[in-house]
Motif scaffolding. Structure first.
Motif, PDB file in Angstrom:
ATOM      1  N   ASP A 178     -68.356  -1.992 -27.360  1.00 41.64           N
ATOM      2  CA  ASP A 178     -67.442  -2.488 -28.323  1.00 41.64           C
ATOM      3  C   ASP A 178     -67.495  -3.526 -28.746  1.00 41.64           C
ATOM      4  N   GLY A 179     -67.020  -3.859 -30.437  1.00 36.56           N
ATOM      5  CA  GLY A 179     -66.861  -5.001 -31.035  1.00 36.56           C
ATOM      6  C   GLY A 179     -65.594  -5.418 -30.880  1.00 36.56           C
ATOM      7  N   ASP A 180     -64.337  -4.833 -30.423  1.00 32.94           N
ATOM      8  CA  ASP A 180     -62.642  -4.959 -29.871  1.00 32.94           C
ATOM      9  C   ASP A 180     -62.600  -5.390 -29.185  1.00 32.94           C
ATOM     10  N   MET A 202     -63.211  -9.373 -23.041  1.00 34.47           N
ATOM     11  CA  MET A 202     -63.490  -7.986 -21.415  1.00 34.47           C
ATOM     12  C   MET A 202     -62.639  -7.348 -21.054  1.00 34.47           C
ATOM     13  N   THR A 203     -62.699  -7.008 -21.979  1.00 35.85           N
ATOM     14  CA  THR A 203     -60.731  -6.114 -21.417  1.00 35.85           C
ATOM     15  C   THR A 203     -60.720  -4.382 -21.188  1.00 35.85           C
ATOM     16  N   THR A 204     -62.507  -3.813 -21.572  1.00 35.20           N
ATOM     17  CA  THR A 204     -62.829  -2.605 -21.160  1.00 35.20           C
ATOM     18  C   THR A 204     -63.961  -2.621 -19.879  1.00 35.20           C
ATOM     19  N   VAL A 205     -64.681  -1.647 -19.554  1.00 35.40           N
ATOM     20  CA  VAL A 205     -65.486  -1.371 -18.460  1.00 35.40           C
ATOM     21  C   VAL A 205     -66.704  -0.396 -19.080  1.00 35.40           C
ATOM     22  N   ALA A 256     -62.971   6.595 -25.808  1.00 32.44           N
ATOM     23  CA  ALA A 256     -64.554   7.626 -25.375  1.00 32.44           C
ATOM     24  C   ALA A 256     -63.771   9.101 -25.920  1.00 32.44           C
ATOM     25  N   GLU A 257     -62.343   9.277 -25.544  1.00 32.02           N
ATOM     26  CA  GLU A 257     -61.588  10.701 -24.769  1.00 32.02           C
ATOM     27  C   GLU A 257     -60.640  10.768 -26.001  1.00 32.02           C
ATOM     28  N   SER A 258     -59.585   9.558 -26.785  1.00 31.02           N
ATOM     29  CA  SER A 258     -58.974  10.143 -27.690  1.00 31.02           C
ATOM     30  C   SER A 258     -59.370  10.044 -28.451  1.00 31.02           C
ATOM     31  N   LYS A 259     -58.768  10.281 -29.609  1.00 32.56           N
ATOM     32  CA  LYS A 259     -59.181   9.835 -31.193  1.00 32.56           C
ATOM     33  C   LYS A 259     -59.260   8.903 -31.775  1.00 32.56           C
ATOM     34  N   PHE A 260     -58.697   8.140 -31.270  1.00 31.40           N
ATOM     35  CA  PHE A 260     -59.302   6.782 -32.082  1.00 31.40           C
ATOM     36  C   PHE A 260     -60.636   5.698 -32.288  1.00 31.40           C
ATOM     37  N   ALA A 261     -60.765   5.691 -33.760  1.00 32.59           N
ATOM     38  CA  ALA A 261     -62.013   5.280 -33.942  1.00 32.59           C
ATOM     39  C   ALA A 261     -62.712   4.463 -33.203  1.00 32.59           C
ATOM     40  N   ARG A 262     -61.892   3.243 -32.968  1.00 30.32           N
ATOM     41  CA  ARG A 262     -61.453   1.595 -31.775  1.00 30.32           C
ATOM     42  C   ARG A 262     -60.075   1.489 -31.703  1.00 30.32           C
ATOM     43  N   VAL A 263     -60.574   0.413 -30.348  1.00 31.34           N
ATOM     44  CA  VAL A 263     -59.313   0.247 -29.712  1.00 31.34           C
ATOM     45  C   VAL A 263     -59.074  -1.330 -29.707  1.00 31.34           C
ATOM     46  N   PHE A 264     -58.097  -1.960 -29.589  1.00 28.30           N
ATOM     47  CA  PHE A 264     -57.751  -3.832 -29.463  1.00 28.30           C
ATOM     48  C   PHE A 264     -57.276  -3.856 -28.391  1.00 28.30           C
ATOM     49  N   VAL A 265     -57.349  -4.688 -27.555  1.00 28.78           N
ATOM     50  CA  VAL A 265     -56.741  -4.941 -26.373  1.00 28.78           C
ATOM     51  C   VAL A 265     -56.733  -6.926 -25.892  1.00 28.78           C
ATOM     52  N   GLN A 266     -55.673  -7.924 -27.159  1.00 29.81           N
ATOM     53  CA  GLN A 266     -55.334  -9.466 -26.491  1.00 29.81           C
ATOM     54  C   GLN A 266     -55.931  -9.865 -25.682  1.00 29.81           C
ATOM     55  N   VAL A 323     -48.812   8.720 -35.347  1.00 30.34           N
ATOM     56  CA  VAL A 323     -48.691   7.823 -36.731  1.00 30.34           C
ATOM     57  C   VAL A 323     -50.395   7.996 -37.218  1.00 30.34           C
ATOM     58  N   GLY A 324     -50.755   8.902 -36.264  1.00 29.74           N
ATOM     59  CA  GLY A 324     -52.802   9.245 -37.243  1.00 29.74           C
ATOM     60  C   GLY A 324     -53.351   8.299 -38.031  1.00 29.74           C
ATOM     61  N   SER A 325     -53.188   7.299 -37.161  1.00 31.85           N
ATOM     62  CA  SER A 325     -54.078   6.263 -37.609  1.00 31.85           C
ATOM     63  C   SER A 325     -55.838   6.351 -36.806  1.00 31.85           C
ATOM     64  N   GLU A 326     -56.594   5.868 -36.780  1.00 26.92           N
ATOM     65  CA  GLU A 326     -57.913   5.740 -36.176  1.00 26.92           C
ATOM     66  C   GLU A 326     -57.791   4.962 -35.234  1.00 26.92           C
ATOM     67  N   TYR A 327     -57.163   3.370 -35.128  1.00 30.52           N
ATOM     68  CA  TYR A 327     -56.899   2.248 -34.899  1.00 30.52           C
ATOM     69  C   TYR A 327     -55.478   2.481 -33.766  1.00 30.52           C
ATOM     70  N   LEU A 328     -55.811   1.905 -32.635  1.00 24.20           N
ATOM     71  CA  LEU A 328     -54.987   1.690 -31.699  1.00 24.20           C
ATOM     72  C   LEU A 328     -54.974   0.247 -31.100  1.00 24.20           C
ATOM     73  N   CYS A 329     -53.902  -0.645 -31.049  1.00 26.41           N
ATOM     74  CA  CYS A 329     -53.578  -1.303 -29.745  1.00 26.41           C
ATOM     75  C   CYS A 329     -52.998  -1.213 -28.976  1.00 26.41           C
ATOM     76  N   LEU A 330     -53.043  -2.164 -27.462  1.00 25.69           N
ATOM     77  CA  LEU A 330     -52.383  -1.685 -25.994  1.00 25.69           C
ATOM     78  C   LEU A 330     -52.089  -2.787 -26.029  1.00 25.69           C
ATOM     79  N   ALA A 331     -51.068  -2.975 -25.131  1.00 31.15           N
ATOM     80  CA  ALA A 331     -50.369  -4.185 -24.632  1.00 31.15           C
ATOM     81  C   ALA A 331     -49.480  -3.982 -23.053  1.00 31.15           C
ATOM     82  N   GLY A 332     -49.145  -4.912 -22.618  1.00 34.29           N
ATOM     83  CA  GLY A 332     -48.544  -4.850 -21.671  1.00 34.29           C
ATOM     84  C   GLY A 332     -49.726  -4.705 -20.364  1.00 34.29           C
TER      85      GLY A 332
END
Length: 569
Positions: free
Chosen positions: A467-469, A474-477, A322-332, A299-308
């Motif tokens: 992070d702000g996303d 509470m979907t990260t540590v 922390a370790e992928s190339k994504f600047a921001r990650v969102f998990v609803q 995709v080449g985007s700076e942003y990632l959404c996770l689900a499942g």
């Protein structure tokens, strides 16, 4: 103008979600109303609550959208059983009866149960529902979307490109190869219940060492491009066996752990199982990282959404950020199957011409409190009840006196985490508070951590990786900063991590106000926050659920709205 009801059901964690004029109005799991943990039933109670919150009735529904294709699901189940025949001959009649029974006719049952015309009931694919629940709720105009769960109709892992309101499928891994079922099988091997115990495995993993990399390399064959395969001779989900693993797995890792035996991590035997959990967690994190990197390359985007369901693995999510190339990650917040109801509703609204909604800023989407009923029931129970002018000040006074306080405020939370709507709060400094909560109130395993809630504006003073996303839900540590480790003992896990909730006034108004009040006393806007429920039961939703919890569990006080409730003298 449209009213669209999304539904997930019949496997686990059934839910309903309502989208009105393109905006998310309500969402709730059926378990919160039936009081049956992970209730898979058709969520007619949840649908009714959603409609009531919007001031709508079944006559106003323009579309009911189910979160997967029941016909494609039937095809996959039958083909899988036939391929494994004759090993599946015992499971075949039961699976066939289940699929040809309620699950195949779910569309008709929804029409009848909700009182809508059959032509208004439709379906979308399972992974499309998950992808929509993440991307369309996110703050991103364009993003890679990664869906990882047990299995939908055929896919168990999918990568999408989200742009504007559109989602384009790019790559997938199909059943019987599945990271979700891989994690579930080892969860069962460790003696926990599948679809409920996976988060316990995450907590247990921190007490172990990943000593079984060579053994796990035989189970999961992962590639750099994110693709993977399971060696199916170690598993049994594809032949219909409920625990998901074969005797071959036990010959590799040793006998499964008995589910009834209390945990003793000082014993060599249980330390072995902790090491298995640690290896499982590490291997899963690495597989998720490979998938995230592949999503970025596609995709080449700076942003990632996770689900499942696997997107609820907070430790893996932190590593991805922390370790992928994504600047921001969102998990609803309801990334698992319940979230499929929300994705289905959003896709249905889109089909009716609605624009994508505003980004999700709060999980307070469920049951409202009936304070009049709460007052009457509490009085009948002989509890002491008084109205307080400042609920936040009243709770803070109790906390500063080292009391454990339940709070119930506004609509209940969407998803498996307590986020300040139905929470138990305590000060974060005292380790003995954690022990009391685990052993006496929550009655759960001693290795289970508690989470800190912290004012978002000051979170980085105390924790790194906030992070702000993801942190608001509470979907990260995060890591506890060394300077504050001693003063945050009750919310710091053995590996110095914490599943932080970064609280905003918009996301959880009462909890945010409490944190600000606490900071006036000790300059630390932090409390321990855990869910308002006992062992084996869903988080409390209604006023009577909250009072029932208070009657059965020895917390010191309960705030409901502006009612401070304590036990009679």
């Amino acid at each position: 103008m449209s009213t669209v009801l999304g539904i997930s059901a019949l496997y686990h964690d059934a839910a309903a979600a309502l989208v009105v004029d393109g905006e998310i109005v309500a969402a709730i799991q059926e378990e919160r109303l039936s009081r049956i943990k992970n209730d898979p039933s058709l969520p007619f109670r949840a649908a009714k609550v959603c409609l009531q919150r919007a001031g709508r009735s079944s006559r106003d529904i323009d579309a009911v959208v189910y979160y997967e294709n029941p016909y494609a699901k039937l095809e996959r189940v039958l083909l899988s059983l036939m391929r494994a025949f004759p090993r599946t001959w015992r499971q075949f009649p039961r699976a066939l009866g289940s699929q040809l029974g309620s699950k195949l006719w779910v569309m008709d049952q929804l029409a009848e149960g909700l009182g809508v015309e059959r032509k208004r009931v439709e379906f979308v694919s399972h992974h499309d529902s998950h992808a929509a629940s993440a991307f369309l709720c996110s703050p991103f105009e364009e993003a890679a979307v990664l869906v990882v769960d047990a299995v939908g109709e055929h896919a168990s892992t999918s990568i999408y490109h989200g742009k504007g309101a559109a989602l384009t499928s790019l790559q997938s891994v199909d059943y019987p190869h599945s990271l979700g079922l891989f994690y579930a099988a080892i969860t069962a091997f460790l003696g926990f219940r599948v679809n409920e115990g996976e988060y316990k495995v995450m907590g247990l993993a921190a007490y172990g060492t990943p000593r079984y990399r060579d053994e796990f390399a035989k189970l999961l064959l992962a590639n750099d491009d994110g693709s993977y395969k399971l060696d199916l001779k170690y598993f049994a989900h594809h032949i219909g066996v409920e625990n998901g693993f074969s005797r071959k797995l036990e010959s590799l890792l040793g006998p499964r752990r008995p589910s009834h035996r209390p945990w003793d991590l000082g014993a060599d035997e249980d330390q072995h199982y902790a090491n298995v959990a640690a290896t499982l967690q590490l291997v899963t994190e690495e597989a998720m990282l490979a998938l995230a990197r592949q999503a970025h390359s596609l995709v080449g985007s700076e942003y990632l959404c996770l689900a499942g369901g696997v997107a609820l693995n907070c430790v893996a999510n932190a590593r991805i950020l922390a370790e992928s190339k994504f600047a921001r990650v969102f998990v609803q917040p309801a990334a698992g199957d319940a979230g499929g109801a929300l994705g289905a509703a959003l896709l249905g609204a889109q089909k009716l011409g609605e624009k994508r909604p505003k980004a999700l800023s709060t999980a307070a989407l469920g049951v409202e409190l009936d304070l009049g009923r709460a007052l009457n029931v509490a009085t009948e129970m002989g509890l002491r009840v008084r109205r307080v002018d400042s609920p936040a000040d009243a709770v803070t006074a109790k906390l500063m006196a080292k009391r454990i306080v339940g709070i119930a405020s506004g609509p209940s939370e969407w998803g498996p985490r307590a986020l300040g709507q139905r929470s138990i709060l305590a000060l974060p400094q005292e380790r003995d508070v954690r022990e009391r909560l685990n052993r006496v109130i929550k009655e759960r395993e001693v290795f289970r951590p508690f989470a800190p809630a912290v004012s978002a504006g000051r979170a980085l003073e105390f924790f790194s990786g906030v992070d702000g996303d993801m942190s608001p839900f509470m979907t990260t540590v995060c890591s506890v900063r060394e300077a504050h480790a001693e003063s945050l003992q009750a919310v710091t896990h053995v590996d110095q991590s914490a599943r932080v909730q970064a609280v905003t006034a918009q996301g959880a108004p009462l909890l945010h106000e409490i944190l600000e009040c606490v900071a006036k006393h000790n300059d630390m806007p932090i409390v321990l926050n855990t869910s308002l429920n006992g062992r084996g039961e869903p988080i409390a939703a209604s006023a009577t659920d909250v009072l029932s919890f208070f009657a059965r569990h020895p917390i010191d006080a309960l705030l409901m709205g502006d009612l401070m409730i304590e036990r009679g003298s």
